[in-house]
Design a protein around this motif. Sequence first.
Motif, PDB file in Angstrom:
ATOM      1  N   GLN A 139      65.126 -48.376 -12.782  1.00 12.44           N
ATOM      2  CA  GLN A 139      65.616 -48.963 -11.526  1.00 12.44           C
ATOM      3  C   GLN A 139      66.539 -50.166 -11.712  1.00 12.44           C
ATOM      4  N   PHE A 140      66.511 -50.821 -12.870  1.00 15.06           N
ATOM      5  CA  PHE A 140      67.358 -51.985 -13.101  1.00 15.06           C
ATOM      6  C   PHE A 140      68.565 -51.679 -13.988  1.00 15.06           C
ATOM      7  N   SER A 141      68.671 -50.452 -14.483  1.00 16.27           N
ATOM      8  CA  SER A 141      69.766 -50.070 -15.370  1.00 16.27           C
ATOM      9  C   SER A 141      71.104 -50.162 -14.663  1.00 16.27           C
ATOM     10  N   GLY A 142      72.132 -50.376 -15.465  1.00 16.12           N
ATOM     11  CA  GLY A 142      73.481 -50.373 -14.926  1.00 16.12           C
ATOM     12  C   GLY A 142      74.149 -51.724 -15.070  1.00 16.12           C
ATOM     13  N   THR A 143      75.251 -51.865 -14.370  1.00 18.64           N
ATOM     14  CA  THR A 143      76.061 -53.078 -14.428  1.00 18.64           C
ATOM     15  C   THR A 143      75.776 -53.934 -13.205  1.00 18.64           C
TER      16      THR A 143
ATOM     17  N   SER B  87      67.483 -52.380 -26.546  1.00 15.72           N
ATOM     18  CA  SER B  87      66.045 -52.333 -26.754  1.00 15.72           C
ATOM     19  C   SER B  87      65.687 -51.254 -27.765  1.00 15.72           C
ATOM     20  N   GLU B  88      64.583 -51.496 -28.477  1.00 20.57           N
ATOM     21  CA  GLU B  88      64.201 -50.567 -29.538  1.00 20.57           C
ATOM     22  C   GLU B  88      63.566 -49.286 -29.021  1.00 20.57           C
ATOM     23  N   ASP B  89      63.091 -49.271 -27.778  1.00 17.36           N
ATOM     24  CA  ASP B  89      62.383 -48.094 -27.262  1.00 17.36           C
ATOM     25  C   ASP B  89      62.749 -47.876 -25.795  1.00 17.36           C
ATOM     26  N   ALA B  90      63.901 -47.261 -25.588  1.00 19.08           N
ATOM     27  CA  ALA B  90      64.409 -47.062 -24.226  1.00 19.08           C
ATOM     28  C   ALA B  90      63.445 -46.248 -23.370  1.00 19.08           C
ATOM     29  N   THR B  91      62.781 -45.275 -23.953  1.00 19.78           N
ATOM     30  CA  THR B  91      61.856 -44.428 -23.187  1.00 19.78           C
ATOM     31  C   THR B  91      60.700 -45.250 -22.627  1.00 19.78           C
ATOM     32  N   SER B  92      60.132 -46.109 -23.448  1.00 22.12           N
ATOM     33  CA  SER B  92      59.022 -46.958 -22.984  1.00 22.12           C
ATOM     34  C   SER B  92      59.498 -47.989 -21.966  1.00 22.12           C
ATOM     35  N   GLU B  93      60.676 -48.518 -22.185  1.00 25.85           N
ATOM     36  CA  GLU B  93      61.209 -49.488 -21.226  1.00 25.85           C
ATOM     37  C   GLU B  93      61.468 -48.816 -19.883  1.00 25.85           C
ATOM     38  N   ASP B  94      62.053 -47.621 -19.911  1.00 25.68           N
ATOM     39  CA  ASP B  94      62.281 -46.872 -18.662  1.00 25.68           C
ATOM     40  C   ASP B  94      60.969 -46.626 -17.938  1.00 25.68           C
ATOM     41  N   ALA B  95      59.940 -46.239 -18.686  1.00 28.63           N
ATOM     42  CA  ALA B  95      58.632 -45.952 -18.083  1.00 28.63           C
ATOM     43  C   ALA B  95      58.043 -47.200 -17.428  1.00 28.63           C
ATOM     44  N   PHE B  96      58.186 -48.345 -18.076  1.00 26.12           N
ATOM     45  CA  PHE B  96      57.636 -49.578 -17.518  1.00 26.12           C
ATOM     46  C   PHE B  96      58.346 -49.974 -16.232  1.00 26.12           C
ATOM     47  N   TRP B  97      59.682 -49.958 -16.248  1.00 27.47           N
ATOM     48  CA  TRP B  97      60.426 -50.414 -15.069  1.00 27.47           C
ATOM     49  C   TRP B  97      60.456 -49.367 -13.956  1.00 27.47           C
ATOM     50  N   GLY B  98      60.255 -48.123 -14.268  1.00 26.93           N
ATOM     51  CA  GLY B  98      60.241 -47.086 -13.240  1.00 26.93           C
ATOM     52  C   GLY B  98      61.623 -46.503 -13.025  1.00 26.93           C
ATOM     53  N   GLN B  99      61.648 -45.243 -12.741  1.00 26.65           N
ATOM     54  CA  GLN B  99      62.918 -44.536 -12.542  1.00 26.65           C
ATOM     55  C   GLN B  99      63.617 -44.996 -11.279  1.00 26.65           C
ATOM     56  N   ARG B 100      64.896 -44.735 -11.252  1.00 30.18           N
ATOM     57  CA  ARG B 100      65.721 -45.094 -10.095  1.00 30.18           C
ATOM     58  C   ARG B 100      65.302 -44.291  -8.891  1.00 30.18           C
TER      59      ARG B 100
END
Length: 133
Positions: free
Chosen positions: A42-46, A120-133
């Motif tokens: 949800q926070f990805s992008g510019t 980040s070293e683990d994009a999959t885990s970071e995505d999971a923590f922050w939640g999908q868009r």
Amino acid sequence: MTDTTPAGVAATYFGALAQGDIPTVMAQFSPDVVWHQPGSHQFSGTHTGIDGVGALLGGMMQASEGSFALVVTGPAMVNGEMVALPVRFSGNRADGSMDMAGVDLLTVRNGKIIAVHLFSEDATSEDAFWGQR
């Protein structure tokens, strides 16, 4: 006198971040700063401008229930206007946690941060923590 070199601005920024001094953190950014947040969450992008970056950081604190933390883990590496720092970032909330290494790359011009690129070293885990868009 404030150190406006890239290394000095980075030191001020990360020092203020560690102390929770948000006004000083935000004062390090150029009004037209561009923040590049990796991943597919949800926070990805510019994110652009001080208001955009402030909203991003506030959203991350809210989503992490106030637990998001970032610690510099090694020396600043400077190449002209760019400063790269190894970091460790973490967050906890009732339904999950994350804790991983990364690199923050700041571009500093005229004493202000004009761009931020995060890795980040683990994009999959970071995505999971922050939640999908």
